[in-house]
Design a protein around this motif. Structure first.
Motif, PDB file in Angstrom:
ATOM      1  N   ALA A   2       0.825  -1.209   0.000  1.00 51.89           N
ATOM      2  CA  ALA A   2       0.000   0.000   0.000  1.00 51.89           C
ATOM      3  C   ALA A   2       0.861   1.261   0.000  1.00 51.89           C
ATOM      4  O   ALA A   2       0.411   2.318  -0.463  1.00 51.89           O
ATOM      5  N   SER A   3       2.086   1.157   0.497  1.00 50.50           N
ATOM      6  CA  SER A   3       2.987   2.314   0.478  1.00 50.50           C
ATOM      7  C   SER A   3       3.435   2.625  -0.948  1.00 50.50           C
ATOM      8  O   SER A   3       3.623   3.794  -1.304  1.00 50.50           O
ATOM      9  N   PHE A   4       3.609   1.601  -1.773  1.00 49.02           N
ATOM     10  CA  PHE A   4       3.921   1.832  -3.183  1.00 49.02           C
ATOM     11  C   PHE A   4       2.720   2.457  -3.896  1.00 49.02           C
ATOM     12  O   PHE A   4       2.889   3.251  -4.828  1.00 49.02           O
ATOM     13  N   TYR A   5       1.527   2.077  -3.476  1.00 55.32           N
ATOM     14  CA  TYR A   5       0.310   2.728  -3.972  1.00 55.32           C
ATOM     15  C   TYR A   5       0.341   4.226  -3.655  1.00 55.32           C
ATOM     16  O   TYR A   5       0.026   5.066  -4.510  1.00 55.32           O
ATOM     17  N   MET A   6       0.746   4.576  -2.446  1.00 56.80           N
ATOM     18  CA  MET A   6       0.843   5.979  -2.050  1.00 56.80           C
ATOM     19  C   MET A   6       1.907   6.698  -2.877  1.00 56.80           C
ATOM     20  O   MET A   6       1.692   7.838  -3.320  1.00 56.80           O
TER      21      MET A   6
ATOM     22  N   ILE B  11       8.884   4.613   3.896  1.00 60.61           N
ATOM     23  CA  ILE B  11       8.255   5.340   2.797  1.00 60.61           C
ATOM     24  C   ILE B  11       7.304   6.410   3.330  1.00 60.61           C
ATOM     25  O   ILE B  11       7.277   7.544   2.835  1.00 60.61           O
ATOM     26  N   GLU B  12       6.522   6.065   4.342  1.00 62.73           N
ATOM     27  CA  GLU B  12       5.586   7.034   4.911  1.00 62.73           C
ATOM     28  C   GLU B  12       6.317   8.259   5.468  1.00 62.73           C
ATOM     29  O   GLU B  12       5.896   9.400   5.244  1.00 62.73           O
ATOM     30  N   GLU B  13       7.420   8.030   6.161  1.00 59.14           N
ATOM     31  CA  GLU B  13       8.163   9.153   6.739  1.00 59.14           C
ATOM     32  C   GLU B  13       8.832   9.996   5.654  1.00 59.14           C
ATOM     33  O   GLU B  13       8.887  11.226   5.751  1.00 59.14           O
ATOM     34  N   ILE B  14       9.333   9.354   4.611  1.00 62.09           N
ATOM     35  CA  ILE B  14       9.941  10.098   3.502  1.00 62.09           C
ATOM     36  C   ILE B  14       8.905  10.961   2.794  1.00 62.09           C
ATOM     37  O   ILE B  14       9.170  12.111   2.429  1.00 62.09           O
ATOM     38  N   VAL B  15       7.707  10.403   2.599  1.00 62.75           N
ATOM     39  CA  VAL B  15       6.627  11.167   1.968  1.00 62.75           C
ATOM     40  C   VAL B  15       6.290  12.398   2.799  1.00 62.75           C
ATOM     41  O   VAL B  15       6.095  13.509   2.263  1.00 62.75           O
ATOM     42  N   LYS B  16       6.219  12.246   4.103  1.00 59.45           N
ATOM     43  CA  LYS B  16       5.926  13.386   4.969  1.00 59.45           C
ATOM     44  C   LYS B  16       7.019  14.443   4.902  1.00 59.45           C
ATOM     45  O   LYS B  16       6.738  15.652   4.927  1.00 59.45           O
ATOM     46  N   LEU B  17       8.272  14.006   4.809  1.00 57.93           N
ATOM     47  CA  LEU B  17       9.381  14.957   4.750  1.00 57.93           C
ATOM     48  C   LEU B  17       9.385  15.743   3.438  1.00 57.93           C
ATOM     49  O   LEU B  17       9.684  16.944   3.411  1.00 57.93           O
TER      50      LEU B  17
END
Length: 312
Positions: A40-44, A104-110
């Motif tokens: 699901a992170s690749f989906y994001m 991935i979630e933390e990188i997206v937020k950054l």
């Protein structure tokens, strides 16, 4: 009739979105035996890449480039991470992919921040395709349905009717024999993982514009996608398709009907007072629970899923 028609359309739409995401996860598991917790992170990532690339090139170029970028990242994850973890068993794979999901979630937020992005489909797809009972149905929703069905047909033909599909399936059951025949088995597995991630990225391109693009989008659909894969049958592409539509329709109709549990139980002769806490609960309130209720029932009465092709 209006409620039935639009609930059916919206249920099929939501189900096909779930299938677009679940198909890549099913492919990876059926071919490699890896349950990718970061799927699901690749989906994001697909949604965020489409937003960034689309701002420069337009939606249609982003529709092609974003899944390719996600697939490239998936290939790198498999080559330099998952390949070395795979030999340590499924627990190590789950822990590794869980770590990748968090990273991935933390990188997206950054990079993009924590707030939702204004990612919308192009104007041509925002126009109404038809009107029923005075309600306009946008073309983007039908476009998404066409893409999802095309993905299902293409993936099915690739696995069942081509030489590539035969090599991929043979690499899972007899990797040493396939290697002796001159095929690069590690490269095959890396390609399968990359294609599965690219399919999740394509779902993100569509889903990000249809729903919302924010750092919580992976957490929103991730658990339901695993439910779809288990209910349909681990490794079964057809099962994932059927389960996606089933869950999409059930959730959509539960929200649309919005009757109280007391009214529903009264049809079966069970009387519950509307004044009690149980009687005041509506179907729309329990709709998020329904996929997991279906999961529990399937695990009890049919553990291998509706169309399970793999027991482990």
């Amino acid at each position: 009739m209006e409620t039935i028609v639009f609930s059916t359309l919206n249920g099929v739409l939501y189900g096909l979105l779930l299938f677009m995401l679940a198909s890549g996860l099913t492919l990876i598991f059926s071919m490699m035996g890896v349950l990718n917790f970061a799927h699901a992170s690749f989906y994001m990532l697909g949604a965020y890449f489409a937003y960034t690339v689309g701002a420069q090139t337009g939606f249609w170029i982003a529709l092609l480039l974003a899944p390719l970028l996600v697939g490239l990242i998936g290939a790198l994850v498999e080559r330099f991470g998952l390949r070395h973890v795979h030999r340590n068993g499924h627990v190590a794979e789950l822990l590794f992919t869980f770590g990748i999901a968090y990273l991935i979630e933390e990188i997206v937020k950054l990079i993009w921040g924590k707030n939702p992005l204004p990612y919308t489909p192009p104007p041509i797809l925002q126009q109404p395709l038809f009107t029923l009972w005075g309600t306009q149905y946008p073309a983007f929703r039908i476009f998404m349905m066409v893409v999802a069905i095309a993905m299902f047909v293409a993936l099915w033909m690739l696995l069942k009717r081509t030489r590539v599909g035969l090599i991929v399936q043979a690499s899972l059951s007899n990797p040493h024999m396939v290697g002796h025949l001159g095929h690069n088995v590690p490269l095959v597995f890396m390609g399968v993982f990359a294609v599965g991630c690219a399919m999740a990225g394509l779902a993100g391109v569509i889903g990000g514009a249809l729903l919302v693009t924010d750092p919580a989008m992976a957490l929103t659909l991730g658990p339901i996608v695993f439910v779809v894969v288990v209910v349909g049958g681990m490794g079964s592409l057809g099962g994932a398709f059927v389960a996606s539509l089933l869950i999409g329709l059930i959730q959509t109709f539960a929200v649309a009907v919005d009757a109280s549990l007391s009214d529903l139980l009264a049809r079966f002769g069970v009387v519950v007072s509307n004044r009690s806490d149980l009687g005041r609960i509506t179907l729309s309130q329990v709709a998020p629970m329904l996929p997991f209720l279906i999961l529990v029932l399937v695990l009890i009465f049919r553990p291998r899923g509706l169309m399970g092709a793999r027991e482990t």
